[in-house]
Scaffold this active site. Structure first.
Site, short mmCIF file in Angstrom:
data_model
loop_
_atom_site.label_atom_id
_atom_site.label_comp_id
_atom_site.label_asym_id
_atom_site.label_seq_id
_atom_site.Cartn_x
_atom_site.Cartn_y
_atom_site.Cartn_z
CG ASP A 28 12.02 -13.19 -2.08
OD1 ASP A 28 10.80 -13.15 -1.16
OD2 ASP A 28 12.37 -12.54 -3.29
CB SER A 29 7.16 -14.21 -3.37
OG SER A 29 8.25 -11.88 -3.37
CE1 TYR A 60 4.35 -16.36 -2.55
CE2 TYR A 60 5.80 -15.93 -1.24
CZ TYR A 60 5.33 -16.61 -2.44
OH TYR A 60 5.40 -18.34 -2.54
N GLY A 61 2.96 -9.42 -1.51
CA GLY A 61 2.54 -8.41 -0.07
C GLY A 61 1.29 -8.64 -0.35
CB CYS A 92 9.89 -13.95 1.69
SG CYS A 92 8.11 -13.34 0.77
CG ASN A 93 10.93 -8.40 5.09
OD1 ASN A 93 11.36 -7.64 5.71
ND2 ASN A 93 11.62 -8.67 4.17
CB THR A 208 13.43 -8.72 -0.45
OG1 THR A 208 12.49 -8.72 -1.15
CG2 THR A 208 13.59 -10.16 1.29
N1 DGL Z 1 9.83 -10.71 -1.10
C1 DGL Z 1 8.50 -9.25 -0.93
C2 DGL Z 1 8.85 -9.27 0.64
O1 DGL Z 1 10.20 -9.21 1.34
C3 DGL Z 1 7.98 -8.47 -1.57
C4 DGL Z 1 7.85 -9.20 -2.89
C5 DGL Z 1 6.71 -9.37 -2.81
O2 DGL Z 1 5.42 -8.25 -2.30
O3 DGL Z 1 6.20 -10.98 -3.09
O4 DGL Z 1 7.88 -9.09 1.56
#
Ligand code: DGL
Length: 291
Positions: A28-29, A60-61, A92-93, A208
């Site tokens: 994940d990020s 990452y968003g 991570c979405n 997440t």
């Molecule tokens: N893990 C990122 C997601 O599920 C959320 C946090 C981010 O922006 O990195 O999209």
């Protein structure tokens, strides 16, 4: 005395064990994907798990899709090449939204994202065929949920209407451990207003971090809207993929899995905040080096 047959069988068995003992690789990020790790550990306690949180490049968003895609490729390739992962979970979405199909064609092991399992759970939950998803700017801009919900609706032969909304700011509230109170409630009221008007009966938390805001989001949306968290649905897909590919670690062996956590950023901060997200399994974290 061992016969040739016994020895042959023993070798085959230990090769098989070596194969299934390889860890599930998850990334994940940052910390948010630990909600998915929690669900996988609970459902598959005998599986070994390696988790990398890319906290040095988090979040990452808001980043361009191309950057997120190359981070995802680097992380997944390391999980397979350096840690011998038998299956990858993109927890991570944002990363799953922009990189899943590329990772699936690039890697020799099964790759599972959080988008499709969540979309399927959403479609299976709605009664009035009006659903919503919330996520980061990158996730919503990618259109990945529109595609996944359309696919899941086709599977179910139903006509589902989807409203997808980005919720910038939510992740930061969670990171600050401010999951209740006036400020976050006001932001939720503002960001969720279009969804409230859309008369949906199911809302997917397509990021997440958002499960940690379930109380606030649930209060703003009201009791008639069911909140869906993709972590449990993803864990079930992981279980099925392990079984289908004959790489599940047998429960009968009665061995508890080991869980290792890595971070590309501040390792101490990762283990402290991470323990809050995941629980006691996250005793310590190690450093993962960006190439
Ligand atoms: N893990 C990122 C997601 O599920 C959320 C946090 C981010 O922006 O990195 O999209």
């Amino acid at each position: 005395m061992l016969t040739d047959f016994d020895v042959g069988e023993g070798v085959a068995l230990s090769k098989m064990n070596a194969q299934v003992d390889r860890p599930i690789g998850m990334f994940d990020s940052g910390f948010g994907g630990l909600t998915v790790a929690r669900a996988v550990i609970d459902l598959l306690p005998n599986e070994n798990l390696i988790y990398i949180g890319d906290t040095a490049r988090y979040p990452y968003g808001p980043k361009p899709a191309g950057d997120v895609r190359s981070f995802a490729i680097e992380l997944a390739t390391s999980l397979v090449g350096d840690f011998n992962a038998k299956l990858i979970v993109v927890a991570c979405n944002t990363a799953a939204s922009v990189a899943l199909s590329e990772l699936q064609s690039l890697l020799s092991v099964p790759v599972i994202g959080v988008v499709e399992p969540g979309a399927r759970a959403l479609v299976n939950t709605t009664k009035n065929n009006r659903v919503a998803v919330i996520g980061t700017i990158g996730t919503i801009a990618s259109g990945a949920y529109e595609k996944a919900v359309a696919g899941a609706s086709r599977e179910k032969s139903s006509d589902i209407s989807l409203i997808a909304t980005a919720c910038p700011g939510f992740v930061e509230f969670v990171e600050r451990d401010e999951t209740s109170g006036e400020a976050v409630t006001q932001l939720a009221e503002k960001l969720l207003a279009p969804i409230r008007k859309a008369d949906v009966d199911a809302l997917l938390l397509g990021c997440t971090h958002y499960p940690y805001l379930s109380q606030v989001i649930g209060r703003v949306m009201g009791p008639d809207v069911k909140l869906i968290n993709s972590a449990d649905a993803t864990a079930s897909v992981v279980r099925d993929a392990l079984a289908k590919n004959n790489i599940a670690r047998s429960v009968e062996r009665g061995v508890q899995g080991s869980h290792e956590f890595y971070s590309s950023g501040d390792v101490r901060q990762f283990s402290e905040l991470g323990r809050r997200f995941l629980g006691p399994e996250l005793m310590s974290a190690k450093h993962w080096q960006i190439k």
